[in-house]
Design an enzyme around this catalytic site. Structure first.
Site, short mmCIF file in Angstrom:
data_model
loop_
_atom_site.label_atom_id
_atom_site.label_comp_id
_atom_site.label_asym_id
_atom_site.label_seq_id
_atom_site.Cartn_x
_atom_site.Cartn_y
_atom_site.Cartn_z
N GLY A 1 0.71 -1.24 0.12
CA GLY A 1 -0.10 -0.12 -0.07
C GLY A 1 0.91 1.10 0.24
N HIS B 1 4.25 1.91 -7.62
CA HIS B 1 3.43 0.79 -7.95
C HIS B 1 2.36 0.79 -9.09
CE1 HIS B 1 4.16 1.53 -3.41
NE2 HIS B 1 4.50 0.29 -3.72
N ASP C 1 13.58 -2.55 -5.48
CA ASP C 1 13.82 -3.63 -4.47
C ASP C 1 14.80 -4.57 -5.37
OD1 ASP C 1 12.83 -2.29 -2.30
OD2 ASP C 1 11.00 -2.70 -3.25
O1 PAF Z 1 7.93 -4.73 -2.13
C1 PAF Z 1 7.17 -4.64 -1.45
O2 PAF Z 1 6.28 -3.72 -1.23
C2 PAF Z 1 6.79 -6.02 -0.52
O3 PAF Z 1 8.16 -6.39 -0.24
C3 PAF Z 1 6.01 -7.17 -1.03
C4 PAF Z 1 6.72 -7.53 -2.46
C5 PAF Z 1 4.60 -6.47 -1.49
C6 PAF Z 1 5.78 -8.44 -0.20
O4 PAF Z 1 5.29 -7.82 1.21
#
Ligand code: PAF
Length: 280
Positions: free
Chosen positions: A30, A36, A155
Site C-alpha cells: 500500500g 506501484h 528493490d
Molecule cells: O515490495 C514490497 O512492497 C513487499 O516486499 C512485497 C513484495 C509486497 C511483499 O510484502
C-alpha cells in the site's frame, strides 16, 4: 471496472468464478506511488484480470523496524487505483485483507526461505527480512494463482530472490521486473521517502548521483572500484557495490548485465537504489 475484496473468503469465491482468466498480480504494502501504479498499468495491458494486493506484512519487518508506523492509506490507494481502472480495458481487483489471520491463520508454521542470495546486501542488515518477503509472496501467489507477477526494480535484491523462488519451486509464474520510477530530480520513488525532511530529500540525491557516476565509470572501463572505496568513507552508506545482475555474485568475464547497487542512510530512513548496466 474495479472490485475490492477485504476478506480471503470473498476473494477466493471471486477467484473460483474467473477460472482460466489470465491473471496478473501486483503485490504491494500500500501507500501507493507512481512506481506501484506503473506495475498495475503494465499488468492491465497484459492480463484479463489484475490483482493488486495491499497487505503490510508483519513477517518482513525486524523487531526495531517501522511495522507499526508504516503508512496505511487504503482510501487514498483505492482512489489512485480507481483512476487507472476507470480507463483500463481489463479488470482491476484490489485484494486488501484487513485481518492478518487471512494471510497467516492461527498455527501457520511455514517459512519459505531462499538461501545464498539473501545473505548479503539487505540480507546482511535485515537478517529475517527476505524470509518474510518470500513467505508472504508465496502465500499471495497461492491465493491469487497468477500467470504473471510484477515487481519493481527498486528493490533489486527482492526481485532476484523472488525470481529464484519461482524457478526453484517451478511455480510456472512469469516474473516481470519493472523499471524504477524517479522524481524529477532523480530520487527513486519509495513509500519511505515521506519520512524525509525537505533537506534530507535534497541530500538523498547523493544516492542516485553516485550510482550514475559508477555506471559512467563502468561504461568508460574506468576504475570504479577506487571510486566506490572513496565513497564508502562516508559512513552513511550501508553498502555500495557492483555485482552480476543475474544472481548478485561478483562480476566475472561471463557477466553481461551488472547492477550498481547501494543503500544510503538518511536519518533513520534507509534509501535503496540501483542501476542495471548491460556490458556486451
Ligand atoms: O515490495 C514490497 O512492497 C513487499 O516486499 C512485497 C513484495 C509486497 C511483499 O510484502
Amino acid at each position: 471496472m474495479i472490485k475490492i475484496f477485504t476478506t480471503l473468503k470473498d476473494f477466493q469465491d471471486y477467484r473460483k468464478n474467473i477460472g482460466n482468466a489470465k491473471v496478473g498480480i501486483v503485490p504491494t504494502m500500500g501507500n501507493l506511488h507512481e512506481g506501484h501504479l506503473s506495475l498495475l498499468k503494465c499488468s492491465l495491458d497484459e492480463n484479463d484480470v489484475s490483482v493488486i494486493t495491499i497487505f503490510v506484512n508483519p513477517k518482513q519487518f525486524g523487531p526495531n523496524e517501522d511495522f507499526n508506523t508504516y503508512p496505511r492509506t487504503l482510501d487514498q490507494d483505492i482512489a489512485k487505483i480507481s483512476n487507472i481502472a476507470f480507463t483500463a480495458k481489463s479488470e482491476t481487483v484490489v485484494f486488501a485483507p484487513t485481518s492478518i489471520e487471512d494471510i497467516y491463520p492461527s498455527g501457520f508454521n511455514t517459512t519459505i526461505s531462499v538461501k545464498g542470495v539473501t545473505s548479503k546486501l539487505e540480507g546482511a542488515f535485515r537478517p529475517t527480512h527476505f524470509d518474510g518477503v518470500t513467505t508472504v509472496v508465496y502465500r499471495l501467489f497461492s491465493i491469487v494463482k497468477p500467470q504473471n507477477a510484477y515487481f519493481g526494480q527498486k528493490d533489486f535484491q527482492q526481485c532476484v530472490v523472488i525470481k529464484k523462488m519461482i524457478e526453484d519451486l517451478d511455480l510456472g509464474i512469469n516474473f516481470i521486473r519493472m523499471p524504477i520510477i524517479r522524481n524529477s530530480e532523480g530520487l527513486a520513488l519509495s513509500s519511505r521517502n515521506q519520512y524525509l525532511s525537505e533537506k534530507e530529500r535534497v541530500d538523498a540525491l547523493i544516492l542516485s548521483r553516485t550510482l550514475k557516476q559508477i555506471e559512467h565509470l563502468l561504461l568508460q572501463k574506468d576504475d570504479y572500484r577506487s571510486y566506490i572505496h572513496e565513497c564508502l568513507s562516508d559512513k552513511n552508506w550501508d553498502y555500495l557495490d557492483v555485482l552480476d545482475a543475474s544472481d548478485l555474485s561478483e562480476p566475472n568475464e561471463k557477466s553481461h548485465e551488472l547492477v550498481v547497487i547501494g543503500t544510503y542512510r538518511m536519518g533513520s530512513t534507509r534509501l535503496l537504489d540501483n542501476r542495471v548496466v548491460s556490458i556486451l
